[in-house]
Design an enzyme around this catalytic site. Structure first.
Site, short mmCIF file in Angstrom:
data_model
loop_
_atom_site.label_atom_id
_atom_site.label_comp_id
_atom_site.label_asym_id
_atom_site.label_seq_id
_atom_site.Cartn_x
_atom_site.Cartn_y
_atom_site.Cartn_z
N SER A 8 0.90 -1.33 0.12
CA SER A 8 0.07 -0.05 -0.05
C SER A 8 0.66 1.52 0.07
O SER A 8 1.72 1.62 0.98
CB SER A 8 -0.89 -0.07 1.23
OG SER A 8 -1.53 1.10 1.43
N HIS A 31 -1.40 -1.35 -4.36
CA HIS A 31 -2.46 -1.09 -3.69
C HIS A 31 -2.58 0.74 -3.36
O HIS A 31 -1.69 1.24 -2.71
CB HIS A 31 -2.52 -1.80 -2.33
CG HIS A 31 -4.04 -1.62 -1.52
ND1 HIS A 31 -4.86 -2.27 -1.79
CD2 HIS A 31 -4.13 -0.67 -0.41
CE1 HIS A 31 -6.14 -1.90 -1.04
NE2 HIS A 31 -5.60 -1.01 -0.38
N ASP A 33 -4.63 3.74 -1.75
CA ASP A 33 -5.79 3.94 -0.82
C ASP A 33 -6.28 5.15 -1.15
O ASP A 33 -5.73 6.31 -0.71
CB ASP A 33 -5.33 3.82 0.46
CG ASP A 33 -5.02 2.42 0.89
OD1 ASP A 33 -6.07 1.63 0.91
OD2 ASP A 33 -4.15 2.09 1.30
N MET A 35 -9.04 8.19 -0.01
CA MET A 35 -10.00 8.49 1.07
C MET A 35 -10.38 9.88 0.96
O MET A 35 -9.74 10.83 0.59
CB MET A 35 -9.06 8.49 2.39
CG MET A 35 -8.20 7.21 2.62
SD MET A 35 -7.71 7.17 4.16
CE MET A 35 -6.73 5.54 4.11
N HIS A 64 -8.56 1.00 -3.88
CA HIS A 64 -9.16 0.96 -2.88
C HIS A 64 -10.05 2.18 -2.71
O HIS A 64 -9.46 2.99 -2.01
CB HIS A 64 -8.34 0.43 -1.71
CG HIS A 64 -9.27 0.09 -0.45
ND1 HIS A 64 -8.66 -0.13 0.68
CD2 HIS A 64 -10.51 0.10 -0.16
CE1 HIS A 64 -9.71 -0.30 1.64
NE2 HIS A 64 -10.83 -0.13 1.11
N MET A 66 -12.22 4.40 -0.63
CA MET A 66 -12.73 4.73 0.84
C MET A 66 -13.46 6.16 0.65
O MET A 66 -13.15 7.12 1.22
CB MET A 66 -11.75 4.56 1.97
CG MET A 66 -11.21 3.15 2.04
SD MET A 66 -9.81 3.12 2.97
CE MET A 66 -8.70 3.39 1.80
N MET A 135 -11.72 -5.93 5.40
CA MET A 135 -10.76 -4.89 6.28
C MET A 135 -10.56 -5.47 7.57
O MET A 135 -11.40 -6.01 8.27
CB MET A 135 -11.59 -3.71 6.43
CG MET A 135 -11.75 -2.82 5.20
SD MET A 135 -10.31 -2.10 4.43
CE MET A 135 -9.26 -1.47 5.78
N GLY A 140 -9.24 3.98 7.32
CA GLY A 140 -8.70 5.31 7.23
C GLY A 140 -7.36 5.75 7.49
O GLY A 140 -6.88 6.78 7.30
N PHE A 141 -6.61 4.84 8.16
CA PHE A 141 -5.26 5.07 8.36
C PHE A 141 -4.24 3.77 8.32
O PHE A 141 -4.69 2.63 8.62
CB PHE A 141 -5.25 5.54 9.92
CG PHE A 141 -6.04 6.64 10.34
CD1 PHE A 141 -5.36 7.89 9.91
CD2 PHE A 141 -7.15 6.65 10.88
CE1 PHE A 141 -6.21 9.11 9.97
CE2 PHE A 141 -8.03 7.86 11.13
CZ PHE A 141 -7.48 8.92 10.60
N GLY A 142 -2.94 3.94 8.05
CA GLY A 142 -2.24 2.79 8.00
C GLY A 142 -1.70 2.75 9.30
O GLY A 142 -1.93 3.45 10.30
N ASP A 173 -6.75 -6.66 4.34
CA ASP A 173 -6.05 -5.18 4.34
C ASP A 173 -6.19 -4.52 5.80
O ASP A 173 -7.06 -4.25 6.12
CB ASP A 173 -6.87 -4.23 3.34
CG ASP A 173 -6.37 -2.92 3.24
OD1 ASP A 173 -5.12 -2.70 3.87
OD2 ASP A 173 -6.72 -2.06 2.59
N GLY A 174 -4.65 -4.48 6.22
CA GLY A 174 -4.75 -3.74 7.49
C GLY A 174 -4.05 -4.55 8.45
O GLY A 174 -4.28 -5.83 8.87
N GLY A 175 -2.95 -3.99 9.08
CA GLY A 175 -2.16 -4.35 10.15
C GLY A 175 -1.62 -5.74 9.94
O GLY A 175 -1.25 -6.87 11.00
N GLY A 195 1.10 -2.09 4.16
CA GLY A 195 1.44 -0.73 3.93
C GLY A 195 2.68 -0.65 4.97
O GLY A 195 3.95 -0.45 4.29
C1 DX5 Z 1 -6.40 1.68 5.61
C2 DX5 Z 1 -5.96 1.22 4.45
C3 DX5 Z 1 -4.71 0.00 4.14
C4 DX5 Z 1 -3.74 0.71 4.70
C5 DX5 Z 1 -2.89 -0.59 5.29
O1 DX5 Z 1 -7.85 2.20 5.56
O2 DX5 Z 1 -6.96 0.78 3.41
O3 DX5 Z 1 -4.62 -0.24 2.80
O4 DX5 Z 1 -2.59 1.32 3.97
O5 DX5 Z 1 -1.93 -0.01 6.18
P1 DX5 Z 1 -1.13 -1.10 7.14
O6 DX5 Z 1 -0.73 -2.14 6.36
O7 DX5 Z 1 0.02 -0.27 7.75
O8 DX5 Z 1 -2.07 -1.55 8.20
ZN ZN Z 2 -6.50 -0.31 1.51
#
Ligand code: DX5
Ligand code: ZN
Length: 218
Positions: A8, A31, A33, A35, A64, A66, A135, A140-142, A173-175, A195
């Site tokens: 990401s 990827h 993102d 927003m 993606h 959002m 998700m 919203g955030f990495g 996607d996420g964490g 990400g």
């Molecule tokens: C969050 C995004 C993710 C984000 C993941 O809303 O959709 O794609 O970049 O970031 P990490 O891998 O750091 O959780």
């Molecule tokens: Zn994403």
């Protein structure tokens, strides 16, 4: 099936996008993102940026969205160079229509579910989808932590797809980090978004190939 990876760009250094993209040239997708500050409490970039980085990458663009009421922008994001457009089920009143709009652009269609959204809402659209994006953090955030209950959700979705023989990939996607990747792949993830794990590493290319070998071991 071989696990695919979609770094990401959100976690990259935006002042050096062209070089950052090169660091992950061996990935399977990029990827992106998007927003809007309404659907999620953060603002990133739009079709203008995507079309300007398009010429600097050979990778398929996995966009993606959002954004609220994504139907308003499907054409713009397709024309900017997206190969896959994923929209949130929760962001539109007419998800089936949005899927058709994406397909009318001749690109792949994905639907994303927030952590609290049930898989039941996929029942009548799953045959139409190229991918479902689970998700595993709130969008919203990495840099957030993986929500452990999502492993069971991936597993259930994997069974739903297999039972019906659908041609639909599961993207998560996420964490996702090297330490929890195995359980996510085991549960049935086909595409891993990462990400901060990749762009936050000292050597993103090396981390990507480490993640590939962890996934190959499952
Ligand atoms: C969050 C995004 C993710 C984000 C993941 O809303 O959709 O794609 O970049 O970031 P990490 O891998 O750091 O959780
Ligand atoms: Zn994403």
């Amino acid at each position: 099936m071989k696990t695919e990876f979609a770094p990401s760009l959100l976690a990259s250094d935006f002042s050096q996008l062209k070089d950052q993209i090169q660091l992950v040239k061996d990935a399977d997708y990029l990827h992106l993102d998007v927003m809007d500050g309404v659907y999620v409490p953060n603002i990133t970039f739009g079709p203008g940026l995507i079309s300007s980085i398009r010429k600097h990458s050979q990778l398929p663009f996995d966009t993606h969205l959002m954004i609220t009421r994504p139907e308003r922008y499907i054409k713009d994001f397709a024309e900017a160079g997206s190969d896959i457009l994923t929209v949130h089920l929760e962001a539109t009143d007419h998800i089936h229509r949005v899927i058709q709009l994406i397909k009318d652009q001749g690109i792949k269609a994905g639907v994303s579910l927030n952590p609290a959204t049930s898989l039941a809402s996929l029942e009548y659209i799953l045959p139409e989808l190229d991918q479902v994006l689970i998700m595993s953090v709130n969008p919203g955030f990495g840099g957030q932590s993986y929500i452990p209950q999502m492993t069971e959700k991936i597993n259930k979705l994997n069974k739903m797809i297999a039972a019906n023989n659908y041609n639909c990939k599961i993207e998560v996607d996420g964490g996702i980090k090297t330490y929890n990747l195995k359980e996510i792949v085991k549960a049935g993830a086909d595409i891993i978004v990462a990400g901060s794990a990749i762009f936050g590493a000292a050597d993103p290319g090396k981390t990507l190939s480490e993640m590939r070998s962890i996934a190959a071991d499952v």
